[in-house]
Design a protein around this motif. Structure first.
Motif, PDB file in Angstrom:
ATOM      1  N   GLU A 120       0.827  -1.206   0.000  1.00 41.31           N
ATOM      2  CA  GLU A 120       0.000   0.000   0.000  1.00 41.31           C
ATOM      3  C   GLU A 120       0.864   1.260   0.000  1.00 41.31           C
ATOM      4  O   GLU A 120       0.551   2.237  -0.692  1.00 41.31           O
ATOM      5  CB  GLU A 120      -0.937   0.008   1.208  1.00 41.31           C
ATOM      6  CG  GLU A 120      -2.073  -0.987   1.100  1.00 41.31           C
ATOM      7  CD  GLU A 120      -2.909  -1.105   2.387  1.00 41.31           C
ATOM      8  OE1 GLU A 120      -2.728  -0.272   3.311  1.00 41.31           O
ATOM      9  OE2 GLU A 120      -3.728  -2.037   2.461  1.00 41.31           O
ATOM     10  N   PHE A 121       1.964   1.226   0.761  1.00 45.63           N
ATOM     11  CA  PHE A 121       2.856   2.386   0.778  1.00 45.63           C
ATOM     12  C   PHE A 121       3.410   2.651  -0.620  1.00 45.63           C
ATOM     13  O   PHE A 121       3.372   3.777  -1.109  1.00 45.63           O
ATOM     14  CB  PHE A 121       4.020   2.216   1.771  1.00 45.63           C
ATOM     15  CG  PHE A 121       5.040   3.302   1.599  1.00 45.63           C
ATOM     16  CD1 PHE A 121       4.815   4.564   2.126  1.00 45.63           C
ATOM     17  CD2 PHE A 121       6.195   3.084   0.847  1.00 45.63           C
ATOM     18  CE1 PHE A 121       5.733   5.589   1.917  1.00 45.63           C
ATOM     19  CE2 PHE A 121       7.113   4.103   0.639  1.00 45.63           C
ATOM     20  CZ  PHE A 121       6.884   5.357   1.178  1.00 45.63           C
ATOM     21  N   THR A 173       0.879   4.017  -2.956  1.00 47.03           N
ATOM     22  CA  THR A 173       0.644   5.424  -2.617  1.00 47.03           C
ATOM     23  C   THR A 173       1.781   6.295  -3.136  1.00 47.03           C
ATOM     24  O   THR A 173       1.543   7.349  -3.742  1.00 47.03           O
ATOM     25  CB  THR A 173       0.488   5.587  -1.089  1.00 47.03           C
ATOM     26  OG1 THR A 173      -0.617   4.799  -0.658  1.00 47.03           O
ATOM     27  CG2 THR A 173       0.265   7.037  -0.703  1.00 47.03           C
ATOM     28  N   GLN A 213       1.502   6.607  -6.909  1.00 46.01           N
ATOM     29  CA  GLN A 213       0.430   7.519  -7.309  1.00 46.01           C
ATOM     30  C   GLN A 213       0.833   8.966  -7.076  1.00 46.01           C
ATOM     31  O   GLN A 213       0.532   9.842  -7.881  1.00 46.01           O
ATOM     32  CB  GLN A 213      -0.852   7.184  -6.550  1.00 46.01           C
ATOM     33  CG  GLN A 213      -1.484   5.885  -6.981  1.00 46.01           C
ATOM     34  CD  GLN A 213      -2.628   5.446  -6.073  1.00 46.01           C
ATOM     35  OE1 GLN A 213      -2.714   5.845  -4.914  1.00 46.01           O
ATOM     36  NE2 GLN A 213      -3.493   4.603  -6.597  1.00 46.01           N
ATOM     37  N   TYR A 214       1.529   9.207  -5.976  1.00 47.86           N
ATOM     38  CA  TYR A 214       1.992  10.559  -5.659  1.00 47.86           C
ATOM     39  C   TYR A 214       3.004  11.043  -6.698  1.00 47.86           C
ATOM     40  O   TYR A 214       3.012  12.221  -7.069  1.00 47.86           O
ATOM     41  CB  TYR A 214       2.612  10.551  -4.250  1.00 47.86           C
ATOM     42  CG  TYR A 214       3.048  11.889  -3.757  1.00 47.86           C
ATOM     43  CD1 TYR A 214       2.125  12.841  -3.329  1.00 47.86           C
ATOM     44  CD2 TYR A 214       4.396  12.225  -3.722  1.00 47.86           C
ATOM     45  CE1 TYR A 214       2.523  14.087  -2.875  1.00 47.86           C
ATOM     46  CE2 TYR A 214       4.805  13.472  -3.265  1.00 47.86           C
ATOM     47  CZ  TYR A 214       3.871  14.392  -2.843  1.00 47.86           C
ATOM     48  OH  TYR A 214       4.273  15.610  -2.401  1.00 47.86           O
ATOM     49  N   SER A 224       1.234   4.645   9.139  1.00 48.42           N
ATOM     50  CA  SER A 224       0.833   5.507   8.025  1.00 48.42           C
ATOM     51  C   SER A 224       1.082   6.985   8.325  1.00 48.42           C
ATOM     52  O   SER A 224       1.245   7.783   7.404  1.00 48.42           O
ATOM     53  CB  SER A 224      -0.629   5.272   7.651  1.00 48.42           C
ATOM     54  OG  SER A 224      -1.482   5.547   8.741  1.00 48.42           O
ATOM     55  N   TRP A 258       4.244   8.052   6.684  1.00 50.15           N
ATOM     56  CA  TRP A 258       4.324   8.036   5.226  1.00 50.15           C
ATOM     57  C   TRP A 258       4.648   9.400   4.622  1.00 50.15           C
ATOM     58  O   TRP A 258       5.486   9.476   3.724  1.00 50.15           O
ATOM     59  CB  TRP A 258       3.049   7.464   4.625  1.00 50.15           C
ATOM     60  CG  TRP A 258       2.885   5.987   4.828  1.00 50.15           C
ATOM     61  CD1 TRP A 258       3.628   5.168   5.632  1.00 50.15           C
ATOM     62  CD2 TRP A 258       1.920   5.146   4.214  1.00 50.15           C
ATOM     63  NE1 TRP A 258       3.177   3.878   5.558  1.00 50.15           N
ATOM     64  CE2 TRP A 258       2.114   3.828   4.694  1.00 50.15           C
ATOM     65  CE3 TRP A 258       0.886   5.378   3.319  1.00 50.15           C
ATOM     66  CZ2 TRP A 258       1.336   2.765   4.286  1.00 50.15           C
ATOM     67  CZ3 TRP A 258       0.105   4.304   2.919  1.00 50.15           C
ATOM     68  CH2 TRP A 258       0.327   3.011   3.391  1.00 50.15           C
ATOM     69  N   ILE A 292       7.778   9.824   2.163  1.00 50.78           N
ATOM     70  CA  ILE A 292       7.583  10.309   0.792  1.00 50.78           C
ATOM     71  C   ILE A 292       8.344  11.619   0.583  1.00 50.78           C
ATOM     72  O   ILE A 292       8.999  11.797  -0.450  1.00 50.78           O
ATOM     73  CB  ILE A 292       6.081  10.465   0.474  1.00 50.78           C
ATOM     74  CG1 ILE A 292       5.430   9.072   0.386  1.00 50.78           C
ATOM     75  CG2 ILE A 292       5.864  11.257  -0.819  1.00 50.78           C
ATOM     76  CD1 ILE A 292       3.916   9.077   0.304  1.00 50.78           C
TER      77      ILE A 292
END
Length: 151
Positions: free
Chosen positions: A13-14, A17, A20-21, A121, A124, A128
């Motif tokens: 999931e990370f 994410t 997508q970012y 989370s 995150w 990122i």
């Protein structure tokens, strides 16, 4: 405590994410790129991003089975150290012939962010924010120096 399956799901999931970012960000040549699975285009030279339970890291990994070839690539990159610094804007750790998590001898040029946990989370955004500018900077650096490794 997480089961192996739960931990794997959180990590997946990370990275989804993160991908997508990063999706709207073009590479140095203005093309779309799969940032989480960055391909250098040169055998045995990898850009590695990690997000673990106690750190995040990004770096260049030289994975050639022949340690002399690793050293040759390492020396070649060392000659470009000022260019790398100009791209990333900070000193990175240079490790000739280190061991990776699989016990293989690799050579690394990396930056580590300690004290973050991919399982949280809430960490995150920090992870990122650490990885994004550095992978973009590595891409810009690689766009300039890759021809020297293609020979």
């Amino acid at each position: 405590m997480y089961t192996k399956a739960e931990a794997s799901k959180v990590r997946t999931e990370f990275w989804i994410t993160f991908g997508q970012y990063m999706k709207p960000v073009p590479n140095a040549q203005g093309r779309r790129i799969n940032w989480p699975n960055y391909r250098t285009g040169i055998k045995d030279i990898y850009f590695r991003m990690k997000a673990e339970r106690d750190f995040a890291s990004i770096g260049i990994e030289l994975g050639h089975a022949d340690e002399e070839m690793q050293e040759l690539f390492f020396d070649q990159l060392a000659q470009m150290k000022k260019m790398l610094f100009a791209s990333v804007g900070e000193e990175w750790d240079w490790k000739l012939h280190a061991r990776n998590e699989f016990g293989q001898t690799v050579t690394k040029i990396e930056k580590v962010l300690p004290g973050v946990n991919v399982m949280e989370s809430g960490d995150w955004p920090k992870i990122i924010s650490f990885l994004k500018p550095r992978i973009i900077a590595l891409d810009e650096f690689w766009d300039q120096v890759k021809p020297g490794f293609e020979e």
